[in-house]
Each structure stands twice: as structure tokens, then as C-alpha cells.
Design a protein around this motif. Sequence first.
Motif, PDB file in Angstrom:
ATOM      1  N   GLU A  64     -24.047   1.718  36.268  1.00  0.00           N
ATOM      2  CA  GLU A  64     -25.372   1.420  35.713  1.00  0.00           C
ATOM      3  C   GLU A  64     -25.354   0.196  34.795  1.00  0.00           C
ATOM      4  O   GLU A  64     -26.339  -0.518  34.713  1.00  0.00           O
ATOM      5  CB  GLU A  64     -25.953   2.640  34.985  1.00  0.00           C
ATOM      6  CG  GLU A  64     -25.149   3.137  33.799  1.00  0.00           C
ATOM      7  CD  GLU A  64     -25.785   4.382  33.151  1.00  0.00           C
ATOM      8  OE1 GLU A  64     -26.949   4.317  32.763  1.00  0.00           O
ATOM      9  OE2 GLU A  64     -25.087   5.404  33.041  1.00  0.00           O
ATOM     10  N   ASN A 112     -28.912   3.651  37.263  1.00  0.00           N
ATOM     11  CA  ASN A 112     -29.428   2.393  36.705  1.00  0.00           C
ATOM     12  C   ASN A 112     -30.951   2.380  36.572  1.00  0.00           C
ATOM     13  O   ASN A 112     -31.482   1.896  35.592  1.00  0.00           O
ATOM     14  CB  ASN A 112     -28.940   1.196  37.540  1.00  0.00           C
ATOM     15  CG  ASN A 112     -29.333   1.309  39.001  1.00  0.00           C
ATOM     16  OD1 ASN A 112     -29.641   2.393  39.496  1.00  0.00           O
ATOM     17  ND2 ASN A 112     -29.332   0.198  39.703  1.00  0.00           N
ATOM     18  N   PHE A 113     -31.665   2.968  37.532  1.00  0.00           N
ATOM     19  CA  PHE A 113     -33.141   2.923  37.499  1.00  0.00           C
ATOM     20  C   PHE A 113     -33.756   4.103  36.732  1.00  0.00           C
ATOM     21  O   PHE A 113     -34.876   3.999  36.229  1.00  0.00           O
ATOM     22  CB  PHE A 113     -33.725   2.901  38.912  1.00  0.00           C
ATOM     23  CG  PHE A 113     -33.447   1.644  39.702  1.00  0.00           C
ATOM     24  CD1 PHE A 113     -33.340   0.405  39.076  1.00  0.00           C
ATOM     25  CD2 PHE A 113     -33.315   1.698  41.087  1.00  0.00           C
ATOM     26  CE1 PHE A 113     -33.103  -0.752  39.812  1.00  0.00           C
ATOM     27  CE2 PHE A 113     -33.071   0.545  41.837  1.00  0.00           C
ATOM     28  CZ  PHE A 113     -32.968  -0.674  41.197  1.00  0.00           C
ATOM     29  N   PHE A 159     -37.286  -0.077  36.773  1.00  0.00           N
ATOM     30  CA  PHE A 159     -37.237  -0.291  38.224  1.00  0.00           C
ATOM     31  C   PHE A 159     -37.850  -1.648  38.590  1.00  0.00           C
ATOM     32  O   PHE A 159     -37.270  -2.426  39.361  1.00  0.00           O
ATOM     33  CB  PHE A 159     -37.957   0.865  38.928  1.00  0.00           C
ATOM     34  CG  PHE A 159     -37.926   0.813  40.433  1.00  0.00           C
ATOM     35  CD1 PHE A 159     -36.848   0.279  41.125  1.00  0.00           C
ATOM     36  CD2 PHE A 159     -38.988   1.330  41.173  1.00  0.00           C
ATOM     37  CE1 PHE A 159     -36.827   0.241  42.512  1.00  0.00           C
ATOM     38  CE2 PHE A 159     -38.978   1.299  42.560  1.00  0.00           C
ATOM     39  CZ  PHE A 159     -37.910   0.756  43.225  1.00  0.00           C
ATOM     40  N   GLY A 205     -35.499  -4.338  37.791  1.00  0.00           N
ATOM     41  CA  GLY A 205     -34.390  -4.301  38.748  1.00  0.00           C
ATOM     42  C   GLY A 205     -34.753  -4.982  40.063  1.00  0.00           C
ATOM     43  O   GLY A 205     -33.945  -5.708  40.642  1.00  0.00           O
ATOM     44  N   ILE A 247     -34.403   3.554  45.762  1.00  0.00           N
ATOM     45  CA  ILE A 247     -34.309   4.222  44.455  1.00  0.00           C
ATOM     46  C   ILE A 247     -34.220   5.730  44.649  1.00  0.00           C
ATOM     47  O   ILE A 247     -34.829   6.274  45.573  1.00  0.00           O
ATOM     48  CB  ILE A 247     -35.534   3.872  43.563  1.00  0.00           C
ATOM     49  CG1 ILE A 247     -35.435   4.561  42.186  1.00  0.00           C
ATOM     50  CG2 ILE A 247     -36.859   4.233  44.237  1.00  0.00           C
ATOM     51  CD1 ILE A 247     -36.518   4.147  41.196  1.00  0.00           C
ATOM     52  N   CYS A 278     -43.233   5.220  40.364  1.00  0.00           N
ATOM     53  CA  CYS A 278     -41.976   4.662  40.881  1.00  0.00           C
ATOM     54  C   CYS A 278     -41.968   4.653  42.406  1.00  0.00           C
ATOM     55  O   CYS A 278     -41.515   3.683  43.029  1.00  0.00           O
ATOM     56  CB  CYS A 278     -40.787   5.489  40.388  1.00  0.00           C
ATOM     57  SG  CYS A 278     -40.115   4.881  38.848  1.00  0.00           S
TER      58      CYS A 278
END
Length: 434
Positions: A292, A316-317, A324, A327, A336, A352
Motif C-alpha cells: 500500500e 491502498n484504495f 481511489f 490513484g 478495486i 467507489c
Amino acid sequence: MSEIAKLEALEILDSRGNPTLAVTATLSNGVKATAKVPSGASTGKREAVELRDGDKARYGGKGVLNARDHVNGEIQKAVHGFDANNQKVLDKKLCELDGTPNKARLGANAILGVSLAVARASAADHELPLYASLGGESANLIPAPWFNVLNGGSHADSNVDFQEFMISPVGAPRYSEGLRAAAETFHALKTVLHKKGYNTGVGDEGGFAPQLTSNEEPIELILEAIQKAGYKPGKDIVLVLDPATSELFEDGAYVFEKSDKSRKSPEQMVDFWKGLLDRYPEIWAIEDGVAEDDHAGWQHLTKTLGGRIQLIGDDNFVTNPTIFRQGIKDGIANAILIKLNQIGTLTETLECIQIARENGYGAVISHRSGETDDTSIADLAVAAGMGQIKTGSTSRGERIAKYNRFLEIEHELGAKARYAGAIVYERWHKTVKA
Ligand code: PGA
Ligand code: ZN
């Protein structure tokens, strides 16, 4: 208009025996529904805060009585009389009431319990199943499931560095046939493991967790099991990995502590994946292939392999629309993972998914390693129509509850039901070749 008349939270246990919340929402016309909140173990650093009591005298500090009291007290008072059919207004109010950027004050567990319970009550109020209430008339795509059949990393006491080895029956003609193919492969895998003298007990997500000796052995064993069950690897059933590499990342390098003790730079890590894909073309998705915090590594991974397989961002998201969006701008990943409790409201979760759709990213709905018998994510997956879900192996009641829910939905939809397996697989290949 049906209004929120009462919220009542209860401290219950999740599938690991840790406390979590069940929240029941009652509407002004007496309709009520309950939602239960999941809980992760290998969590991303930027996830919304799961509020735990910290009182060591109860459940080792993991009690959720404070979160329970927030629902029964402050939250109930603030949203009493709100329109149960206006999820956006409710969720916005919940975020404002909390007042922190990560739901640390009231707890994402308290907030998600309320958000989901009201969504379920609203569906019941309309006498609709949740997937139809959230997704409308057109919600008819049953996702291709990713079954986590073999575990390593921090989920098993073995020489395997990677956390999850999954199978996805993309070649099945319908969901129920895909589920059967996965269950048959799971049983074949048990036989394969047993013959080799390995332990066949299952871990938190229902996959086997034997003491294997290398990172490639799980892949070999799964390929053998697929064939033994009468299916074709790479055609009927493809492979997915979640190596959860944030757990391996130390001082800028990936340490394969459990297998060969090697240290890999981010470039070497990406080369490793490239080599693995060359050897095993049956792999069509890797989740958290780099850590991440390894921003440059993520960009390099996406540039190198993003045209070849699905690269899913989880840690990471953290299902956070702001993170997001950034990213995507930075060229990170092409899909994702969607976990409701990483962000804490249904509205932000749906946002998302919408961002993914608008940007040509995949979206995979996901359970947590700590679960309950709540099946909302199955309905959410059908409502979202993005075609993929991961919710454990074909064992353990809390995982099976979701897979069985899809059987009900498939049955209910009848001729209207579509299975996403071939659809996502083919769409993906077209995108890659374009
Ligand atoms: P968690 O793990 O639910 O324990 O966070 C699952 C995953 O890493 O995807
Ligand atoms: Zn993950």
C-alpha cells in the motif's frame, strides 16, 4: 414516506469469535430489518476506524459496547424521523455527526451497521429483495466468485509468503454450475492434500491452510485439483492471487521471510510477478501485488502488467472515493476491491463502484476475514453489476451464506439471470487486446 423510528444495536460475535455489531432499524410503519458488521485482520492503514472498547477485561479489549451505545444513543437521536428511502441524506448525516475524516469518533462499525440496516429496511418496506432495491429492474448479473481455497502468509503456519490462492469458475454456463465446479475442485484439493500427507483443516475464510513448502506449490496443487475434478485450468477455472504484499514490505523491500528469505526491490517484485505469469498463464488477477505504501511500485506494476491481467487495489484504495480517484490519476491498478467496512457507509461504497465503472476499472465486492451470516454483500454485488466477488471458500457457514444467497437470487430471477463468468472474462480480454 417511511421514517426511521428506532435503531437498536446488539454486541454479537463474528466468525472468529470476536465481538461485532448487529443493528436493527425499525421504520414508522413497523417494518424492520437487521444488518451485521464484518471485521478484517490484514487491514489497510487508511481504513475507517473500527471502534473497539479497549477494556482488557472484556474480549481482550475487543468489545464494541461503546459503538453499540453510539447507535442506541447519539445516532438514533440524530436520525430519528429521517426518510428511510433517502440513503444519501442519511449517510451524509452519519458522516457529519461523526465529524472526523475516518469515522473514528462514533466508529465505522456503528455507522455501517446503521447505514446497512436502514438500506435493508427500505428494501423490506418496498417488498423488494435488497439487490432490486439497490440496483433496480436491470440488476440481474450474478458475479463470478473467487473462492479462496488455499491460504498462506499470515493466514497459515507454512513456508508460503502469499495470503490467498483463489479459483474462479469463469467458464461455467451459469452461477450454480460455477459454484458446483468450485465445490468439486475444493473436494478434489482435499484429496490431493490428504494423499501428500498435508493437513486439511480450514482457516478463517474456509480455505485449506497446510504446511506447504514454497510459494509455487499451492498453484501446482490447485491446478492438479482442478484437473482431478474434471475441469480445464485456464478455461473452465482461472486462478486469482491475493499475496497481501503490504505484510511483506519492510524498509522499501519485499521480504520473502517464510519461503527463501529473499529480499526484492519493487522492480524485482514486479519481475517476479511477470515470471510467475509466464509460467502460469491461468492466473488472471493479482490483488495487492505490491504494498500500500509503495506508490512507485504500484505505478511500475500497472505499467508492466496492467495490459495483461487484472491488478486489484485493496489495502491502498481502502474503498475510499478520494483515495481511489487520486490513484486512478496516478495510473495505479486497473480494478478495486470493495469492502463496505473499509469506508463505513453504503453511499460511499456505491460511489467507489461508480468511479470504477466510469474509469474502466473493475470492481470486486469483498467479504472480510471476520464475517457473520449477513448476506448484504451478495445483493450488493448483483445490484452493482460489476461481475466479480470474493467471499471465501466453499466451506464455513458465514462464507456459504453468501454463495447460497446467489443461488436464491439466480432462482428468483429465473430466465432473467445472467452469469458474469464469461462476460467479465471476455470483456477483459477484449480490453487487453485493444
Ligand atoms: P482481511 O483480509 O479481511 O483480513 O483484511 C482480506 C484481504 O486482504 O483481502
Ligand atoms: Zn486483500
